[in-house]
Design a protein around this motif. Structure first.
Motif, PDB file in Angstrom:
ATOM      1  N   GLY A 197      11.763   2.016 -10.949  1.00 43.71           N
ATOM      2  CA  GLY A 197      11.920   1.269  -9.699  1.00 43.71           C
ATOM      3  C   GLY A 197      11.917   2.161  -8.474  1.00 43.71           C
ATOM      4  N   ALA A 198      11.415   3.376  -8.606  1.00 42.54           N
ATOM      5  CA  ALA A 198      11.405   4.327  -7.489  1.00 42.54           C
ATOM      6  C   ALA A 198      10.430   3.869  -6.411  1.00 42.54           C
ATOM      7  CB  ALA A 198      11.011   5.712  -7.988  1.00 42.54           C
ATOM      8  N   ARG A 199      10.892   3.920  -5.180  1.00 42.90           N
ATOM      9  CA  ARG A 199      10.038   3.582  -4.044  1.00 42.90           C
ATOM     10  C   ARG A 199       9.444   4.831  -3.405  1.00 42.90           C
ATOM     11  NH1 ARG A 199      14.129   0.939  -0.832  1.00 42.90           N
ATOM     12  NH2 ARG A 199      12.639   1.194   0.858  1.00 42.90           N
ATOM     13  N   THR A 200      10.128   5.973  -3.593  1.00 44.93           N
ATOM     14  CA  THR A 200       9.649   7.232  -3.023  1.00 44.93           C
ATOM     15  C   THR A 200       9.650   8.307  -4.105  1.00 44.93           C
ATOM     16  OG1 THR A 200      11.901   7.752  -2.295  1.00 44.93           O
ATOM     17  CG2 THR A 200      10.438   6.714  -0.668  1.00 44.93           C
ATOM     18  N   VAL A 256       4.330   8.479  -1.588  1.00 46.19           N
ATOM     19  CA  VAL A 256       4.138   9.658  -2.423  1.00 46.19           C
ATOM     20  C   VAL A 256       4.096  10.839  -1.461  1.00 46.19           C
ATOM     21  CG1 VAL A 256       2.610  10.916  -3.960  1.00 46.19           C
ATOM     22  CG2 VAL A 256       2.905   8.446  -4.249  1.00 46.19           C
ATOM     23  N   ARG A 257       4.995  11.754  -1.671  1.00 47.97           N
ATOM     24  CA  ARG A 257       5.119  12.930  -0.816  1.00 47.97           C
ATOM     25  C   ARG A 257       4.698  14.155  -1.617  1.00 47.97           C
ATOM     26  NH1 ARG A 257      11.022  13.273   1.524  1.00 47.97           N
ATOM     27  NH2 ARG A 257      10.392  11.160   2.052  1.00 47.97           N
ATOM     28  N   PHE A 258       3.730  14.894  -1.102  1.00 53.75           N
ATOM     29  CA  PHE A 258       3.365  16.171  -1.693  1.00 53.75           C
ATOM     30  C   PHE A 258       4.143  17.242  -0.945  1.00 53.75           C
ATOM     31  CE2 PHE A 258      -0.459  13.602  -2.584  1.00 53.75           C
ATOM     32  CZ  PHE A 258      -0.492  13.744  -3.966  1.00 53.75           C
ATOM     33  N   VAL A 259       5.000  17.948  -1.665  1.00 53.93           N
ATOM     34  CA  VAL A 259       5.852  18.973  -1.062  1.00 53.93           C
ATOM     35  C   VAL A 259       5.263  20.326  -1.428  1.00 53.93           C
ATOM     36  CG1 VAL A 259       8.185  19.874  -0.848  1.00 53.93           C
ATOM     37  CG2 VAL A 259       7.821  17.432  -1.267  1.00 53.93           C
ATOM     38  N   LEU A 260       4.821  21.027  -0.399  1.00 53.32           N
ATOM     39  CA  LEU A 260       4.041  22.239  -0.590  1.00 53.32           C
ATOM     40  C   LEU A 260       4.786  23.435  -0.036  1.00 53.32           C
ATOM     41  CD1 LEU A 260       1.048  20.174   0.502  1.00 53.32           C
ATOM     42  CD2 LEU A 260       1.477  20.948  -1.838  1.00 53.32           C
ATOM     43  N   PHE A 261       4.824  24.468  -0.853  1.00 55.64           N
ATOM     44  CA  PHE A 261       5.689  25.615  -0.582  1.00 55.64           C
ATOM     45  C   PHE A 261       5.172  26.510   0.532  1.00 55.64           C
ATOM     46  CE2 PHE A 261       7.592  29.786  -1.613  1.00 55.64           C
ATOM     47  CZ  PHE A 261       8.922  29.409  -1.577  1.00 55.64           C
ATOM     48  N   ASP A 262       3.858  26.625   0.679  1.00 60.54           N
ATOM     49  CA  ASP A 262       3.347  27.540   1.710  1.00 60.54           C
ATOM     50  C   ASP A 262       2.201  26.903   2.492  1.00 60.54           C
ATOM     51  OD1 ASP A 262       1.023  27.801   0.141  1.00 60.54           O
ATOM     52  OD2 ASP A 262       1.705  29.663  -0.761  1.00 60.54           O
ATOM     53  N   MET A 271       0.837  -1.183   0.000  1.00 58.77           N
ATOM     54  CA  MET A 271       0.000   0.000   0.000  1.00 58.77           C
ATOM     55  C   MET A 271       0.887   1.253   0.000  1.00 58.77           C
ATOM     56  SD  MET A 271      -2.969   0.967   2.640  1.00 58.77           S
ATOM     57  CE  MET A 271      -3.924   2.423   2.381  1.00 58.77           C
ATOM     58  N   THR A 272       0.523   2.215  -0.791  1.00 59.94           N
ATOM     59  CA  THR A 272       1.298   3.446  -0.906  1.00 59.94           C
ATOM     60  C   THR A 272       0.851   4.444   0.155  1.00 59.94           C
ATOM     61  OG1 THR A 272       1.489   3.083  -3.284  1.00 59.94           O
ATOM     62  CG2 THR A 272       1.983   5.290  -2.483  1.00 59.94           C
ATOM     63  N   THR A 273       1.811   5.037   0.832  1.00 59.75           N
ATOM     64  CA  THR A 273       1.541   6.061   1.837  1.00 59.75           C
ATOM     65  C   THR A 273       1.619   7.434   1.195  1.00 59.75           C
ATOM     66  OG1 THR A 273       2.540   4.662   3.535  1.00 59.75           O
ATOM     67  CG2 THR A 273       2.328   7.012   4.049  1.00 59.75           C
ATOM     68  N   LEU A 274       0.648   8.277   1.487  1.00 58.85           N
ATOM     69  CA  LEU A 274       0.656   9.671   1.024  1.00 58.85           C
ATOM     70  C   LEU A 274       0.986  10.568   2.201  1.00 58.85           C
ATOM     71  CD1 LEU A 274      -0.978   8.199  -1.211  1.00 58.85           C
ATOM     72  CD2 LEU A 274      -2.353  10.246  -1.403  1.00 58.85           C
TER      73      LEU A 274
END
Length: 172
Positions: free
Chosen positions: A112-115, A152-158, A1-4
């Motif tokens: 093959g990326a895990r992150t 899956v990481r959402f990188v948010l600027f503000d 399962m993918t973690t967000l």
């Protein structure tokens, strides 16, 4: 399962297998996330993009598509470049925005990326409303993420973007 997960900060500082660049169709750098990735990653990324433009992507990368290069000096292995749509009030382009996330995940899996770390694609200069962009991002990633991608990481600027993605995660 993918973690967000959600992170407030700069995508250029993420220690992941792949970072996603909200690129313009030229692949040759620009402003916003694109400019930050090219500046932090160094000339290796631009050189790889020029090679792509000299080959299969002579006319640039189409909206909604994705392609990978080296990450240069970034603390990641790869940069996945995707071209988000410019928001329109007269034409529904949400399928193109969803395609950016879907195609980037496909490329990540092929590598093959895990992150993988995503910015909020099209929500800056391309004018996509943040709440709708977050909804499309979260629902698409939840539907499409699969092995080998574990995070899956959402990188948010503000803070406003972070809150919009928080609401999208809670609602989906």
């Amino acid at each position: 399962m993918t973690t967000l997960t959600l992170v407030r900060g700069s995508i250029t500082e993420q220690h992941v297998d792949a970072v996603v660049n909200a690129a313009n169709s030229s692949l040759l750098g620009g402003g916003g996330v694109d400019g930050a990735i090219h500046r932090a990653g160094g000339p290796e990324i631009l050189a790889a993009c020029r090679t792509l433009r000299a080959g299969h992507y002579g006319r640039g990368l189409a909206t909604g598509q994705a392609v990978a290069t080296t990450a240069g000096r970034l603390p990641a292995e790869h940069v996945i470049h995707t071209v988000g749509p410019v928001h329109s009030t007269t034409e529904d382009r949400s399928a193109l925005l969803a395609s950016c996330y879907r195609e980037s995940l496909r490329i990540a899996a092929d590598l093959g990326a895990r992150t993988i770390a995503f910015p909020a694609i099209s929500t800056g200069v391309y004018g996509w409303p943040m709440d709708d962009g977050a909804r499309i991002a979260v629902s698409t990633v939840r539907a499409e993420a699969a092995a080998p991608v574990e995070e899956v990481r959402f990188v948010l600027f503000d803070e406003a973007a972070y809150r919009a993605f928080e609401r999208a995660l809670a609602a989906d």
